[in-house]
Motif scaffolding. Sequence first.
Motif, PDB file in Angstrom:
ATOM      1  N   GLY A   3       2.513  28.905 -29.342  1.00 37.09           N
ATOM      2  CA  GLY A   3       3.655  28.423 -30.108  1.00 37.09           C
ATOM      3  C   GLY A   3       4.668  29.499 -30.395  1.00 37.09           C
ATOM      4  N   ASN A   4       4.197  30.698 -30.710  1.00 33.97           N
ATOM      5  CA  ASN A   4       5.115  31.798 -31.004  1.00 33.97           C
ATOM      6  C   ASN A   4       5.785  32.326 -29.740  1.00 33.97           C
ATOM      7  N   ALA A   5       5.055  32.341 -28.625  1.00 31.88           N
ATOM      8  CA  ALA A   5       5.669  32.734 -27.357  1.00 31.88           C
ATOM      9  C   ALA A   5       6.790  31.767 -26.986  1.00 31.88           C
ATOM     10  N   GLN A   6       6.566  30.462 -27.229  1.00 33.90           N
ATOM     11  CA  GLN A   6       7.598  29.475 -26.928  1.00 33.90           C
ATOM     12  C   GLN A   6       8.838  29.706 -27.796  1.00 33.90           C
ATOM     13  N   ARG A   7       8.637  30.087 -29.038  1.00 34.17           N
ATOM     14  CA  ARG A   7       9.782  30.347 -29.915  1.00 34.17           C
ATOM     15  C   ARG A   7      10.612  31.525 -29.423  1.00 34.17           C
ATOM     16  N   VAL A   8       9.944  32.508 -28.819  1.00 34.25           N
ATOM     17  CA  VAL A   8      10.687  33.657 -28.277  1.00 34.25           C
ATOM     18  C   VAL A   8      11.563  33.208 -27.108  1.00 34.25           C
ATOM     19  N   VAL A   9      11.020  32.335 -26.236  1.00 39.01           N
ATOM     20  CA  VAL A   9      11.830  31.829 -25.111  1.00 39.01           C
ATOM     21  C   VAL A   9      13.031  31.043 -25.645  1.00 39.01           C
ATOM     22  N   ILE A  10      12.802  30.213 -26.653  1.00 41.08           N
ATOM     23  CA  ILE A  10      13.909  29.450 -27.247  1.00 41.08           C
ATOM     24  C   ILE A  10      14.930  30.393 -27.865  1.00 41.08           C
ATOM     25  N   ALA A  11      14.445  31.431 -28.559  1.00 40.32           N
ATOM     26  CA  ALA A  11      15.351  32.409 -29.177  1.00 40.32           C
ATOM     27  C   ALA A  11      16.233  33.089 -28.136  1.00 40.32           C
ATOM     28  N   LYS A  12      15.648  33.380 -26.983  1.00 38.82           N
ATOM     29  CA  LYS A  12      16.407  34.032 -25.903  1.00 38.82           C
ATOM     30  C   LYS A  12      17.641  33.209 -25.532  1.00 38.82           C
ATOM     31  N   TRP A  13      17.471  31.878 -25.468  1.00 41.67           N
ATOM     32  CA  TRP A  13      18.609  31.031 -25.098  1.00 41.67           C
ATOM     33  C   TRP A  13      19.534  30.760 -26.277  1.00 41.67           C
ATOM     34  N   LEU A  14      18.986  30.629 -27.473  1.00 43.41           N
ATOM     35  CA  LEU A  14      19.852  30.415 -28.636  1.00 43.41           C
ATOM     36  C   LEU A  14      20.784  31.594 -28.846  1.00 43.41           C
ATOM     37  N   ASP A  15      20.343  32.782 -28.446  1.00 42.26           N
ATOM     38  CA  ASP A  15      21.199  33.962 -28.597  1.00 42.26           C
ATOM     39  C   ASP A  15      22.450  33.873 -27.726  1.00 42.26           C
ATOM     40  N   ARG A  16      22.405  33.024 -26.699  1.00 45.11           N
ATOM     41  CA  ARG A  16      23.579  32.815 -25.842  1.00 45.11           C
ATOM     42  C   ARG A  16      24.450  31.674 -26.352  1.00 45.11           C
ATOM     43  N   ASN A  17      23.937  30.918 -27.347  1.00 44.04           N
ATOM     44  CA  ASN A  17      24.658  29.765 -27.886  1.00 44.04           C
ATOM     45  C   ASN A  17      25.094  28.812 -26.771  1.00 44.04           C
ATOM     46  N   PRO A  18      24.131  28.252 -26.010  1.00 43.18           N
ATOM     47  CA  PRO A  18      24.489  27.380 -24.887  1.00 43.18           C
ATOM     48  C   PRO A  18      25.044  26.049 -25.366  1.00 43.18           C
ATOM     49  N   ALA A  19      25.856  25.425 -24.525  1.00 47.16           N
ATOM     50  CA  ALA A  19      26.336  24.073 -24.836  1.00 47.16           C
ATOM     51  C   ALA A  19      25.198  23.075 -24.711  1.00 47.16           C
ATOM     52  N   VAL A  20      24.344  23.291 -23.709  1.00 52.99           N
ATOM     53  CA  VAL A  20      23.206  22.406 -23.431  1.00 52.99           C
ATOM     54  C   VAL A  20      21.941  23.258 -23.337  1.00 52.99           C
ATOM     55  N   LEU A  21      20.898  22.832 -24.031  1.00 56.66           N
ATOM     56  CA  LEU A  21      19.607  23.506 -23.945  1.00 56.66           C
ATOM     57  C   LEU A  21      18.583  22.506 -23.422  1.00 56.66           C
ATOM     58  N   MET A  22      17.997  22.814 -22.251  1.00 58.51           N
ATOM     59  CA  MET A  22      16.950  21.977 -21.666  1.00 58.51           C
ATOM     60  C   MET A  22      15.597  22.646 -21.883  1.00 58.51           C
ATOM     61  N   LEU A  23      14.588  21.831 -22.175  1.00 56.35           N
ATOM     62  CA  LEU A  23      13.237  22.349 -22.369  1.00 56.35           C
ATOM     63  C   LEU A  23      12.261  21.472 -21.593  1.00 56.35           C
ATOM     64  N   ASN A  24      11.514  22.094 -20.687  1.00 57.32           N
ATOM     65  CA  ASN A  24      10.552  21.377 -19.857  1.00 57.32           C
ATOM     66  C   ASN A  24       9.158  21.615 -20.420  1.00 57.32           C
ATOM     67  N   GLY A  25       8.533  20.563 -20.965  1.00 62.97           N
ATOM     68  CA  GLY A  25       7.210  20.696 -21.573  1.00 62.97           C
ATOM     69  C   GLY A  25       7.200  21.680 -22.719  1.00 62.97           C
TER      70      GLY A  25
END
Length: 498
Positions: A404-426
């Motif tokens: 769960g914490n590893a997944q949060r790091v991956v999400i944080a990596k993309w949130l730092d770019r402030n994307p218009a669209v965020l896709m998450l597979n599984g």
Amino acid sequence: MGSAHAVLEVRDVVKTYGGVRALGGVSLALEPGEVHCLAGENGSGKSTLIKIISGVERPDSGVLVIDGHTLSHTTPSDAIRAGVQVIYQDFSLFPNLTAAENIAMLDELAARRRLSSRRRIRAAAQRVVETLGLDIDLDADVAELSVADRQLIAICRALVGSAKVLIMDEPTTALTHSEVRRLFSVVRRLQERGVAIMFVSHKLDEVLQISQRVTVLRNGEVVASGPASAHTARSIAKAMTGRDISDERIVQPLAPDAAPLMVVNGLGRKGAFSDVDFTLSSGEILGITGLLGSGRGEIADAIFGVAPADTGTIAVSGRQHTIRSIADGVRAGIGYVPEDRLTQGLFLEKSIADNMVAASLDSYRTRARLLDRRRISGSIAELFARLRIKAPHVQAPVRSLSGGNAQRVVIAKWLDRNPAVLMLNGPTVGVDIGSKEEIFAILRAQAAQGTGIIVISDDIPELAANCHRVLIVRSGRIVAELAGDEIDVDRIEERMTA
């Protein structure tokens, strides 16, 4: 705790690592022919307990009783000889060997045979496969087989070694609904043979379907233990987390004037999917689901540029983009959390901090093209706190984190770019129920800021609870769209299998 009929007992086992108590006096028992679920959040002590039972780790105190023999500690070889086998999530198979060779390998080693006989190996494998009523190509290399068949090969290998206790660690993570039913049928045959099974899973509905008893760990201690019939998914979740976990829909209404954020028209890739059309609005959480092999993951890979589409168009924020590579996807304002976070989403040898800013370093450069270390540190600290990553500090290696914490790091990596669209597979594969809830809370908060969220998943309850709309993919095409009050678990599953 004890049982005159138990094939395995754990009595008052304590284990500490560097002064931190991983297990605090854990006791449980497994009886022949019983499926006993071991549940708990990541970090609850499940993995430590499995390592102690299988002889990988030595307890500080407490004993194991295996088939009536009391042991203060054991080795992996001792555990296997006593009839204890563990099937880990990666199955620990040899991909370049045949199914038969994988099944019979440990038995050959245990017999200390210097020369192997292909006829003897195949005959031993055939006996087990026939006993379980399975249809597996014993001459095929394991690398060529499906995940479901590899799972069954790992079970057969354990039975060649006359397993009395079989520990299955997250056995259904990558299986379709039909493959889960097939696995459960095999589990019931094992029960008939008297094999005791410890079933470790985050999928609580499956736990209740297959288990006779449930033991829940929290912070290294047993907080609940008893018949599965006395539990519901909600009561197990509460025991795991210490709080009530809601399974009701948690969907904020979209603004009436929510603008289209992504428009996909006629997207197709030969042999994978075709004629994919959908619109994603600002602030919307859109679910995409289908059985394994339906094409749902391939659609996401095409949108991000991992495996580009042959036909169709993708527009983001009113601008059409040609996405032929991952770099094109990133430039279009799309972030992508892949299904396999460990190999595709993270740099395992790097720190949490390094992983968080891995996709956005260029945005921290000064006019002199130097990195602004103060801004980087500020962003890392903000993301670390905002996503509630459980780690001693941001310099901790990402390899040390729970799923769960590893997944949060991956999400944080993309949130730092402030994307218009965020896709998450599984996004919650292999993640405990408490972390699932927190991850979706993060996604809902991001959607409230206007980000469009796409969730590709076969976890139907989480889609039903969190998505504004759900698209059903079958044979590479979108065959149904559910929205609002139409969305519930039964209706999604019905459309998936129709």
